[in-house]
Every structure is written in C-alpha cells, then in structure tokens.
Design a protein around this motif. Structure first.
Motif, short mmCIF file in Angstrom:
data_model
loop_
_atom_site.label_atom_id
_atom_site.label_comp_id
_atom_site.label_asym_id
_atom_site.label_seq_id
_atom_site.Cartn_x
_atom_site.Cartn_y
_atom_site.Cartn_z
N VAL A 27 4.90 132.50 -20.74
CA VAL A 27 5.78 132.96 -19.71
C VAL A 27 6.61 131.73 -19.61
O VAL A 27 6.17 130.56 -19.22
CB VAL A 27 5.29 133.08 -18.29
N ASN A 28 7.91 132.23 -19.88
CA ASN A 28 9.05 130.86 -19.98
C ASN A 28 9.91 130.59 -18.48
O ASN A 28 10.61 129.43 -18.48
CB ASN A 28 9.94 130.95 -20.95
N ASN A 29 9.45 131.43 -17.68
CA ASN A 29 10.26 131.21 -16.17
C ASN A 29 9.38 130.67 -15.29
O ASN A 29 8.09 131.21 -15.07
CB ASN A 29 10.82 132.18 -15.80
N ILE A 30 9.63 129.58 -14.56
CA ILE A 30 8.78 129.30 -13.49
C ILE A 30 9.60 129.24 -12.37
O ILE A 30 10.78 128.76 -12.05
CB ILE A 30 8.41 127.67 -13.71
N VAL A 31 8.99 129.64 -11.22
CA VAL A 31 9.60 129.69 -9.85
C VAL A 31 8.96 129.03 -8.73
O VAL A 31 7.80 129.08 -8.63
CB VAL A 31 10.13 131.28 -9.22
N LEU A 32 9.51 127.84 -8.17
CA LEU A 32 8.69 126.87 -7.40
C LEU A 32 9.18 127.15 -5.84
O LEU A 32 10.55 127.28 -5.50
CB LEU A 32 8.97 125.43 -7.62
N VAL A 33 8.26 127.15 -4.92
CA VAL A 33 8.41 127.64 -3.61
C VAL A 33 7.76 126.39 -2.70
O VAL A 33 6.69 126.24 -2.59
CB VAL A 33 7.78 128.97 -3.15
N HIS A 34 8.65 125.72 -1.85
CA HIS A 34 8.31 124.62 -1.13
C HIS A 34 7.56 125.35 0.38
O HIS A 34 7.53 126.56 0.49
CB HIS A 34 9.42 123.68 -0.63
N SER A 81 13.33 127.65 -11.79
CA SER A 81 14.35 127.74 -10.63
C SER A 81 13.34 127.43 -9.42
O SER A 81 12.16 127.43 -9.28
CB SER A 81 14.46 129.39 -10.32
N VAL A 82 14.01 126.80 -8.17
CA VAL A 82 13.63 126.09 -7.11
C VAL A 82 14.04 127.26 -5.80
O VAL A 82 15.25 127.14 -5.62
CB VAL A 82 13.78 124.74 -6.78
N CYS A 96 7.59 135.69 -14.78
CA CYS A 96 7.68 134.34 -14.26
C CYS A 96 6.23 133.84 -13.67
O CYS A 96 5.39 134.79 -13.37
CB CYS A 96 8.67 134.11 -13.26
N ILE A 97 6.16 132.71 -13.66
CA ILE A 97 5.11 132.01 -12.95
C ILE A 97 5.70 131.55 -11.66
O ILE A 97 6.61 131.10 -11.61
CB ILE A 97 4.39 130.97 -13.59
N LEU A 98 4.80 132.13 -10.58
CA LEU A 98 5.45 131.66 -9.08
C LEU A 98 4.40 130.87 -8.55
O LEU A 98 3.24 130.95 -8.50
CB LEU A 98 5.35 132.90 -8.38
N VAL A 99 5.01 129.92 -8.06
CA VAL A 99 4.16 128.59 -7.58
C VAL A 99 4.59 128.22 -6.00
O VAL A 99 5.78 128.22 -5.57
CB VAL A 99 4.64 127.13 -8.52
#
Length: 241
Positions: free
Chosen positions: A12-19, A43-44, A70-73
C-alpha cells in the motif's frame, strides 16, 4: 541529484496520518519525513477536534483524495477517529499509536474511567464545551520524553478537544474488518498503558510496545514508521490469497 523512489507494486503506497487531542498535524513531521524518504505518499489530516462526527468527516475528505488503498494511522484520540473513518473502502489497514480503539456501544469517557486515574494526567474538566490539557502537567503527563522546550511549545499551541467526544457512542469499529497494528506506550500518563494493551489484544492484530511517553510517534519516529511500513507491506496479503 535527487533520487526518485518508485512505489512498490506489492504494498500500500498511501499513508494517512491522524493526530489526536491537544495536538495538531505538525507532530507527525518526523514520521512523515521518514515515510516520504521510503517512497510513500503521505497525507496528514488537520482534524479540528470539534466533535467525533466532524473529525471523521475531515478524515474522510482526505481519504477521498487518495489514488488507491491506504493505511490509516491514528494517535490517541485519533484512534477513535480512525475506528469509524477506517470503515471506508479506501482503507486497507489500520495502525493505532498509543490510541483509543473503542468497540461498538463504548464511549471514551467510560473507557478511561474503568482504569485508575493517573495523577500525572493533565486532561482537564470541560470549559465552554472543550477540554484542555493542564499546562503545568503537559510535560510530565503528555510529553515526558521530549525536551522541555519542545513540550512547552506544544502545550502553548495545543488544540482543545470537544467534551462531547468523551461521551460519543461508537458504532461498528473498522478494526473488526480491517488488518490492524497497535503500538502501546509503556510510559503513557494520558491513556493508561494497561488500557492500550487491552486495545491491542482486543483488536486481534499485530501488537508492539515502545518504552516512551504518550507522544512516542515524536520521540520514537523510526520505530513507529517501521510499524506503519509493516502495515503497508502486509495489509493486502489476505486479498491476494
């Protein structure tokens, strides 16, 4: 000469980061930089912390912009956000970083209340519908393994969270249907480490623990980025079988 890294076809080449609460997206900068250098599109989310519903919508808007899975973090309260937003078809896997991972019918307030109160925690009482983190406790309770200067800036630029987030009743969690990775913080004074270990076990995914504060993604960015990359490499494996 700058080297361009070609995306791998089997990850998976898309990473989405959530604070999370009391923070903003800039805290992800170290993890972002590491993952970008490894060829990921990162993406943040700038979630406003104004309600679970609005924070999920802010995350969904970023998910809609992804050009593939995507991987959702999520960190801390961000884990509660990805628990709902992760039900999106765009999400291939979830990574929780010292985060809430509520189940259907649960609230964050009740989950916190089910464990002994940590005297170092600075999560305050609501003021005009929002909760702030105590400035005097921010370093010890939130950012104990960061420098005092960095902690002071974060405390003075904190984003309060809507008090309603603690009473929000969650629906079907994404971690029941998506591959999940959970990282606990053994020196956390904001979410009890025992509660984090409970979440990690209950989600049924890959569990790891870092000896650090609530902000392990800032103090241990390489270790956190490595887990996120493991999720990116492995999240699609069931789909291939």
């Amino acid at each position: 000469m700058q080297t361009t890294i070609s995306p791998a076809k089997d990850r998976v080449n898309n990473i989405v980061l959530v604070h999370g609460a009391f923070a903003d997206g800039s805290g992800w900068q170290r993890v972002y930089t590491i993952l970008k250098a490894r060829g990921y599109r990162v993406s943040v989310v700038g979630n406003p912390n104004t309600s679970v519903e609005e924070d999920v919508l802010a995350t969904q808007r970023v998910l809609d912009r992804q050009d593939g899975p995507c991987i959702l973090v999520g960190h801390s309260y961000g884990g509660a956000i990805i628990t709902t937003a992760g039900n999106s078809a765009k999400v291939a896997g979830l990574v929780y970083v010292a985060a809430f991972a509520p189940d259907k019918g649960e609230t964050l307030g009740a989950l916190l209340a089910s464990y002994p109160h940590d005297p170092l925690s600075g999560i305050g009482e609501p003021v005009d519908g929002f909760v702030w983190y105590d400035l005097e406790k921010f370093h010890a309770g939130f950012a104990g393994d960061l420098s005092r200067e960095e902690s002071e800036f974060m405390s003075d630029s904190q984003v309060p969270v809507a008090a309603s987030a603690f009473g929000h009743v969650f629906g079907e969690p994404a971690w029941r249907s998506k591959p999940t990775w959970y990282i606990a913080a053994s020196q956390d004074h904001s979410i009890p480490p025992a509660l984090e270990r409970f979440f990690g076990k209950r989600t049924g995914g890959t569990f790891s623990e870092i000896d650090g504060s609530h902000l392990i993604f800032i103090s241990h960015p390489e270790e956190v980025a490595t887990v996120i990359e493991a999720a990116a490499v492995n999240a699609l494996i069931p789909a291939r079988n």
